[in-house]
Enzyme design. Structure first.
Site, short mmCIF file in Angstrom:
data_model
loop_
_atom_site.label_atom_id
_atom_site.label_comp_id
_atom_site.label_asym_id
_atom_site.label_seq_id
_atom_site.Cartn_x
_atom_site.Cartn_y
_atom_site.Cartn_z
N GLU A 184 9.93 -5.44 18.08
CA GLU A 184 11.20 -5.19 17.39
C GLU A 184 11.40 -3.69 17.14
OE1 GLU A 184 11.73 -5.25 13.27
OE2 GLU A 184 9.82 -6.24 12.83
N LYS B 200 5.13 -9.70 3.23
CA LYS B 200 4.80 -8.90 2.04
C LYS B 200 5.17 -9.69 0.80
CE LYS B 200 5.17 -4.14 3.54
NZ LYS B 200 5.99 -4.03 4.75
N1 PSU Z 1 9.03 -6.86 6.42
C1 PSU Z 1 8.11 -5.90 6.63
N2 PSU Z 1 8.41 -4.87 7.48
C2 PSU Z 1 9.62 -4.80 8.13
C3 PSU Z 1 10.57 -5.83 7.90
C4 PSU Z 1 10.23 -6.84 7.05
O1 PSU Z 1 7.03 -5.96 6.05
O2 PSU Z 1 9.85 -3.83 8.89
C5 PSU Z 1 11.88 -5.78 8.64
C6 PSU Z 1 11.84 -6.70 9.89
O3 PSU Z 1 12.64 -6.13 10.90
C7 PSU Z 1 12.47 -7.98 9.37
C8 PSU Z 1 13.53 -7.44 8.45
O4 PSU Z 1 13.01 -8.80 10.37
O5 PSU Z 1 12.91 -6.33 7.80
C9 PSU Z 1 14.03 -8.47 7.46
O6 PSU Z 1 15.13 -7.97 6.77
P1 PSU Z 1 15.94 -8.95 5.77
O7 PSU Z 1 15.00 -9.22 4.65
O8 PSU Z 1 17.14 -8.12 5.35
O9 PSU Z 1 16.31 -10.17 6.56
#
Ligand code: PSU
Ligand code: MN
Length: 310
Positions: A28, A163
């Site tokens: 990604e 996390k």
């Molecule tokens: N969690 C992490 N590192 C990240 C992300 C999430 O520990 O880089 C990033 C990933 O790209 C994940 C996105 O798909 O954040 C999720 O965002 P949201 O919570 O807005 O859906």
């Protein structure tokens, strides 16, 4: 009417791998643009690709650039995303069409990367942590689109769990509701990204890449069109002290509430604050675990390719 395949643009390396039927691993780009600071983000993106190649698979970092879904980036494109001199939008499923129409740079989250990987015929994807159910989601309704994507898109996602900025028990409940198998690689417990053990169980422990490939093939063979979540704990020597991580997370969550951070800004805000509050140690942990995941994802892709047609 437009169809996603018309928007795919393959790098020469990925196009050649597809022709030759070599195993591919999707990576990604939101973790590069919004998940880590320059220049560590570029160095990490490059070492991830190298880790995949080392295991005999071909990396395909995915992003939206100038109206195309790029499957595999050139070194210059990777740098453009990492430097962040131009605005880089964070793209989930709902943002893909918008960014393809409006142009510019878009970094794909787990959800959007899964959409693109599936369209490109890539079955395995490595990341750091997935999005999930946020703490306080009972009020905010903040549940990452990564979960609904896992429910509908048949790609194996290798991660270090999630996390604990998230509510991990609720995240696992939603994955159960959505029918997403959660495997633990050499562990029976769901990892919590910075630490190896959230205290919560996974659905099954698997001890080899071929065992993971076997479950994936069988799941998809049954016609169950969802993702498979493969969790891989951070190497023990690089894990953070859970108390240190939790203190930083608690403070970051408080700041987000005070500052009225909402929607797609929430996760990047929390990641940046946790990183700042834990100092360089958390970045080291982050880099190590993603590399570890890229290596395992490549091994799974190789195992899937070896078992194809069986
Ligand atoms: N969690 C992490 N590192 C990240 C992300 C999430 O520990 O880089 C990033 C990933 O790209 C994940 C996105 O798909 O954040 C999720 O965002 P949201 O919570 O807005 O859906
Ligand atoms: Mn959200």
């Amino acid at each position: 009417m437009a169809n996603l395949n018309e928007f795919l643009a393959f790098s020469p390396e990925v196009a050649a791998a597809r022709q030759a039927g070599l195993p591919l691993v999707a990576l990604e780009s939101t973790v590069i643009s919004h998940g880590m600071p320059w220049p560590d983000n570029l160095a990490t993106a490059q070492t991830l690709e190298a880790a995949v190649r080392d295991q005999g698979a071909v990396p395909a970092t995915i992003a939206v650039i100038d109206g195309k879904v790029r499957i595999g980036l050139s070194p210059g494109e990777l740098e453009r995303l990492a430097r962040g001199e131009e605005p880089v939008q964070k793209l989930s499923r709902r943002d893909l069409a918008i960014r393809l129409c409006l142009g510019g740079l878009g970094a794909t989250t787990v959800a959007a990367t899964m959409v693109a990987a599936r369209a490109a015929g890539i079955q395995v994807f490595a990341t750091g942590g997935i999005g999930g159910v946020h703490r306080g989601a009972q009020q905010s309704f903040d549940i990452s689109a990564d979960l609904s994507e896992l429910a509908r898109t048949p790609v194996a996602v290798v991660c270090a769990g999630a996390k604990s900025i998230l509510d991990l028990p609720l995240t696992l409940e939603v994955l159960e509701t959505l029918g997403v198998p959660v495997l633990g690689y050499a562990t029976a417990r769901f990892p919590a990204f910075y630490s190896r053990d959230s205290g919560l169980p996974v659905d099954a422990r698997v001890d080899s890449p071929s065992a993971i490939a076997h479950v994936c093939r069988t799941h998809w063979g049954l016609g169950l069109q969802s993702g498979v979540l493969v969790t891989h704990p951070v190497p023990a020597e690089l894990a953070l002290d859970p108390a240190v991580a939790e203190a930083a997370i608690a403070q970051a969550l408080g700041e987000a509430l005070d500052q009225g951070i909402r929607g797609k800004d929430t996760t990047p805000f929390l990641l940046a604050r946790v990183k700042a509050l834990t100092g360089g140690e958390s970045l080291k942990t982050n880099v190590a675990l993603i590399q570890n995941n890229a290596r395992l994802a490549a091994q799974v892709a190789v195992a899937l390719a070896a078992s194809a047609g069986r």
